[in-house]
Design a protein around this motif. Structure first.
Motif, PDB file in Angstrom:
ATOM      1  N   VAL A   1      24.937   7.495  45.383  1.00 35.95           N
ATOM      2  CA  VAL A   1      24.218   8.961  45.354  1.00 35.95           C
ATOM      3  C   VAL A   1      23.042   8.555  44.504  1.00 35.95           C
ATOM      4  O   VAL A   1      23.026   8.269  43.329  1.00 35.95           O
ATOM      5  CB  VAL A   1      25.019   9.791  44.314  1.00 35.95           C
ATOM      6  CG1 VAL A   1      24.417  11.376  44.289  1.00 35.95           C
ATOM      7  CG2 VAL A   1      26.576   9.920  45.226  1.00 35.95           C
ATOM      8  N   PRO A   2      21.977   8.827  44.947  1.00 35.36           N
ATOM      9  CA  PRO A   2      20.365   8.717  44.473  1.00 35.36           C
ATOM     10  C   PRO A   2      20.363   9.643  43.142  1.00 35.36           C
ATOM     11  O   PRO A   2      21.028  10.778  43.284  1.00 35.36           O
ATOM     12  CB  PRO A   2      19.392   9.035  45.465  1.00 35.36           C
ATOM     13  CG  PRO A   2      20.260   8.834  46.850  1.00 35.36           C
ATOM     14  CD  PRO A   2      21.605   9.015  46.685  1.00 35.36           C
ATOM     15  N   ALA A   3      19.547   9.138  42.399  1.00 38.52           N
ATOM     16  CA  ALA A   3      19.279   9.873  41.110  1.00 38.52           C
ATOM     17  C   ALA A   3      18.807  11.094  41.359  1.00 38.52           C
ATOM     18  O   ALA A   3      18.972  12.167  40.333  1.00 38.52           O
ATOM     19  CB  ALA A   3      18.101   8.930  40.392  1.00 38.52           C
ATOM     20  N   ASP A   4      18.043  11.438  42.449  1.00 37.94           N
ATOM     21  CA  ASP A   4      17.574  12.875  42.305  1.00 37.94           C
ATOM     22  C   ASP A   4      18.430  13.934  42.834  1.00 37.94           C
ATOM     23  O   ASP A   4      18.387  15.011  42.804  1.00 37.94           O
ATOM     24  CB  ASP A   4      16.401  12.810  43.473  1.00 37.94           C
ATOM     25  CG  ASP A   4      16.695  12.347  44.782  1.00 37.94           C
ATOM     26  OD1 ASP A   4      17.901  11.935  44.959  1.00 37.94           O
ATOM     27  OD2 ASP A   4      15.736  12.248  45.562  1.00 37.94           O
ATOM     28  N   ASN A   5      19.964  13.494  42.870  1.00 39.86           N
ATOM     29  CA  ASN A   5      20.957  14.603  43.002  1.00 39.86           C
ATOM     30  C   ASN A   5      21.542  14.948  41.757  1.00 39.86           C
ATOM     31  O   ASN A   5      22.351  15.844  41.686  1.00 39.86           O
ATOM     32  CB  ASN A   5      22.110  13.821  43.696  1.00 39.86           C
ATOM     33  CG  ASN A   5      21.707  13.629  45.310  1.00 39.86           C
ATOM     34  OD1 ASN A   5      21.839  14.637  45.941  1.00 39.86           O
ATOM     35  ND2 ASN A   5      21.059  12.510  45.490  1.00 39.86           N
TER      36      ASN A   5
ATOM     37  N   TYR B   1      34.631   6.148  41.529  1.00 36.57           N
ATOM     38  CA  TYR B   1      33.296   6.513  41.308  1.00 36.57           C
ATOM     39  C   TYR B   1      32.840   5.714  39.861  1.00 36.57           C
ATOM     40  O   TYR B   1      33.638   5.694  38.848  1.00 36.57           O
ATOM     41  CB  TYR B   1      33.460   8.035  40.673  1.00 36.57           C
ATOM     42  CG  TYR B   1      33.471   9.124  41.856  1.00 36.57           C
ATOM     43  CD1 TYR B   1      32.898   8.959  43.158  1.00 36.57           C
ATOM     44  CD2 TYR B   1      34.298  10.109  41.427  1.00 36.57           C
ATOM     45  CE1 TYR B   1      33.255   9.848  43.860  1.00 36.57           C
ATOM     46  CE2 TYR B   1      34.738  11.269  42.554  1.00 36.57           C
ATOM     47  CZ  TYR B   1      33.785  10.985  43.724  1.00 36.57           C
ATOM     48  OH  TYR B   1      34.067  11.897  44.872  1.00 36.57           O
ATOM     49  N   VAL B   2      31.705   5.314  39.940  1.00 33.76           N
ATOM     50  CA  VAL B   2      31.286   4.587  38.700  1.00 33.76           C
ATOM     51  C   VAL B   2      29.696   5.058  38.456  1.00 33.76           C
ATOM     52  O   VAL B   2      28.796   5.104  39.468  1.00 33.76           O
ATOM     53  CB  VAL B   2      31.241   3.095  38.836  1.00 33.76           C
ATOM     54  CG1 VAL B   2      30.506   2.479  37.575  1.00 33.76           C
ATOM     55  CG2 VAL B   2      32.437   2.711  38.999  1.00 33.76           C
ATOM     56  N   GLY B   3      29.558   5.672  37.281  1.00 32.35           N
ATOM     57  CA  GLY B   3      28.152   6.263  36.956  1.00 32.35           C
ATOM     58  C   GLY B   3      27.313   4.849  36.506  1.00 32.35           C
ATOM     59  O   GLY B   3      27.771   4.046  35.818  1.00 32.35           O
ATOM     60  N   ILE B   4      26.047   4.706  37.106  1.00 37.56           N
ATOM     61  CA  ILE B   4      25.188   3.807  36.465  1.00 37.56           C
ATOM     62  C   ILE B   4      23.815   4.028  35.998  1.00 37.56           C
ATOM     63  O   ILE B   4      23.305   4.911  36.611  1.00 37.56           O
ATOM     64  CB  ILE B   4      24.834   2.749  37.829  1.00 37.56           C
ATOM     65  CG1 ILE B   4      26.188   2.416  38.492  1.00 37.56           C
ATOM     66  CG2 ILE B   4      24.019   1.489  37.467  1.00 37.56           C
ATOM     67  CD1 ILE B   4      26.181   1.524  39.788  1.00 37.56           C
ATOM     68  N   PHE B   5      23.874   3.649  34.631  1.00 35.79           N
ATOM     69  CA  PHE B   5      22.544   3.980  33.861  1.00 35.79           C
ATOM     70  C   PHE B   5      21.707   2.647  33.821  1.00 35.79           C
ATOM     71  O   PHE B   5      22.213   1.779  33.502  1.00 35.79           O
ATOM     72  CB  PHE B   5      22.748   4.378  32.632  1.00 35.79           C
ATOM     73  CG  PHE B   5      23.688   5.498  32.290  1.00 35.79           C
ATOM     74  CD1 PHE B   5      23.538   6.802  32.854  1.00 35.79           C
ATOM     75  CD2 PHE B   5      24.755   5.121  31.669  1.00 35.79           C
ATOM     76  CE1 PHE B   5      24.579   8.013  32.833  1.00 35.79           C
ATOM     77  CE2 PHE B   5      26.025   6.290  31.649  1.00 35.79           C
ATOM     78  CZ  PHE B   5      25.768   7.494  32.246  1.00 35.79           C
ATOM     79  N   SER B   6      20.243   2.613  34.213  1.00 36.22           N
ATOM     80  CA  SER B   6      19.409   1.424  34.272  1.00 36.22           C
ATOM     81  C   SER B   6      18.473   1.492  33.179  1.00 36.22           C
ATOM     82  O   SER B   6      17.763   2.385  33.006  1.00 36.22           O
ATOM     83  CB  SER B   6      18.807   1.178  35.601  1.00 36.22           C
ATOM     84  OG  SER B   6      20.224   1.039  36.264  1.00 36.22           O
TER      85      SER B   6
ATOM     86  N   LEU C   1      14.791   7.293  42.212  1.00 32.67           N
ATOM     87  CA  LEU C   1      16.082   7.192  42.986  1.00 32.67           C
ATOM     88  C   LEU C   1      17.172   6.417  42.398  1.00 32.67           C
ATOM     89  O   LEU C   1      18.267   6.519  42.793  1.00 32.67           O
ATOM     90  CB  LEU C   1      15.742   6.455  44.311  1.00 32.67           C
ATOM     91  CG  LEU C   1      14.877   7.205  45.427  1.00 32.67           C
ATOM     92  CD1 LEU C   1      14.663   6.751  46.617  1.00 32.67           C
ATOM     93  CD2 LEU C   1      15.334   8.884  45.520  1.00 32.67           C
ATOM     94  N   ALA C   2      16.777   5.578  41.501  1.00 32.97           N
ATOM     95  CA  ALA C   2      17.912   4.777  40.773  1.00 32.97           C
ATOM     96  C   ALA C   2      18.198   4.558  39.241  1.00 32.97           C
ATOM     97  O   ALA C   2      18.778   3.997  38.888  1.00 32.97           O
ATOM     98  CB  ALA C   2      17.467   3.454  41.416  1.00 32.97           C
TER      99      ALA C   2
ATOM    100  N   MET D   1       8.736  -0.359  35.241  1.00 30.31           N
ATOM    101  CA  MET D   1       9.305  -1.165  36.510  1.00 30.31           C
ATOM    102  C   MET D   1      10.293  -0.320  37.343  1.00 30.31           C
ATOM    103  O   MET D   1      10.702   0.708  36.951  1.00 30.31           O
ATOM    104  CB  MET D   1      10.237  -2.251  35.816  1.00 30.31           C
ATOM    105  CG  MET D   1      10.887  -2.910  36.825  1.00 30.31           C
ATOM    106  SD  MET D   1      11.917  -4.399  35.932  1.00 30.31           S
ATOM    107  CE  MET D   1      13.323  -4.581  37.085  1.00 30.31           C
ATOM    108  N   CYS D   2      10.160  -0.534  38.605  1.00 33.71           N
ATOM    109  CA  CYS D   2      10.757   0.320  39.555  1.00 33.71           C
ATOM    110  C   CYS D   2      11.452  -0.532  40.606  1.00 33.71           C
ATOM    111  O   CYS D   2      10.863  -1.800  40.659  1.00 33.71           O
ATOM    112  CB  CYS D   2       9.822   1.121  40.372  1.00 33.71           C
ATOM    113  SG  CYS D   2      10.296   2.186  41.665  1.00 33.71           S
ATOM    114  N   GLY D   3      12.236  -0.171  41.486  1.00 31.14           N
ATOM    115  CA  GLY D   3      12.998  -0.952  42.605  1.00 31.14           C
ATOM    116  C   GLY D   3      12.320  -1.366  43.535  1.00 31.14           C
ATOM    117  O   GLY D   3      11.022  -0.761  44.033  1.00 31.14           O
TER     118      GLY D   3
END
Length: 282
Positions: A99-103, A239-244, A141-142, A251-253
């Motif tokens: 699920v992209p970050a903008d959600n 479900y796993v939440g991911i914080f980067s 998005l990430a 820096m971006c993907g």
């Protein structure tokens, strides 16, 4: 919604960075991270917080980008100039969804944790990184996402594109979904293709396995540690939440990897392409 509505601050006092309890917690985490590049905080989010996160995950799960295909550990294209056994040429089935970050709205529980003013300094302190080499991932998005894993799905061996990944277990599948990793398999200066090839060929001698429970927070140096998630079994979605976080501001993907994971690319990704501090393949 306040931080105490989500996080067990009595056990993990990230809101009291000047307290002795905070300092003891940081020292414990640093020992774990120095040992194998991974540290786990069991029950970081309490039961009420998990309920809120599951509700949010259920709401946004239909917006996940589901992708099926074959990928190598670097999310790169094949290179026919290399020998057939080279890791770049080893492709594995991938079936996963993000699920992209903008959600995730600013007032939602997942982003509330990520953007709490004391959260990034806490993670930075645990990793013992200087302020000028530790930033939120500048990827719209990430930076904050949820990994949605359904029956039969998993994630093959790979490295993370960002330097430090913090994951929050929200809901487990009925069985499966174990996290496996090889700590420090490469460095910012050395891809260690030979070591990667051994793992891809089935050498499990240095592979470690974790079974995280809902509420557990994991701090992981995923850019340098090869890792994968075993296939999930049963009807319940994992479900796993991911914080980067990253060590280079802005820096971006990468464009190719972003297309694969999220199904779309923004102009932001083209503008930031190649902005990183190492010269690793991905």
């Amino acid at each position: 919604m306040q931080l105490q509505d989500l996080v067990d601050l009595g056990r993990y006092p990230i809101d009291r960075p000047d307290s002795p309890a905070f300092e003891r917690m940081i020292q414990d985490l640093r020992r774990e991270l120095d040992t194998d590049g991974c540290a786990v905080l069991p029950g970081f989010v309490h039961d009420e917080g998990i309920a809120a996160l599951v509700k949010e995950a259920d709401r946004v799960a239909p917006n996940a980008h589901r992708s099926f295909g074959r990928t190598n550990a670097y999310f790169s294209q094949d290179d026919p100039k290399l020998r057939r056994t080279h890791p770049i040429r080893q492709f594995f089935e991938r079936s996963n969804a993000f699920v992209p970050a903008d959600n995730f709205p600013a007032k939602g529980p997942l982003r509330r944790i990520y953007e709490y003013p004391g959260f990034m300094p806490f993670i930075r302190a645990a990793l013992n990184e200087p302020e000028d080499r530790f930033f939120r991932y500048d990827d719209p998005l990430a930076d904050v996402i949820i990994n949605v894993v359904e029956e039969g799905q998993g994630f093959p061996w790979h490295f993370d594109t960002n330097n430090f990944t913090v994951t929050l277990a929200i809901q487990n599948g009925e069985t499966g979904g174990q996290f496996e990793y090889v700590p420090g398999l490469r460095t910012g200066e050395d891809e260690n293709f030979e070591g990667v090839a051994r793992v891809l060929d089935g050498d499990m001698r240095n592979v470690r396995q974790l079974e995280l429970q809902p509420g557990d927070l994991q701090i992981f140096k995923g850019r340098y540690s090869l890792h994968r998630v075993a296939a999930v079994k049963g009807e319940r979605t994992r479900y796993v939440g991911i914080f980067s976080f990253v060590e280079t501001e802005g820096m971006c993907g990468g464009v190719e990897r972003t297309k694969q994971l999220y199904g779309r690319v923004l102009q932001h990704h083209y503008d930031r392409e190649g902005r990183r501090s190492d010269q690793l393949l991905d």
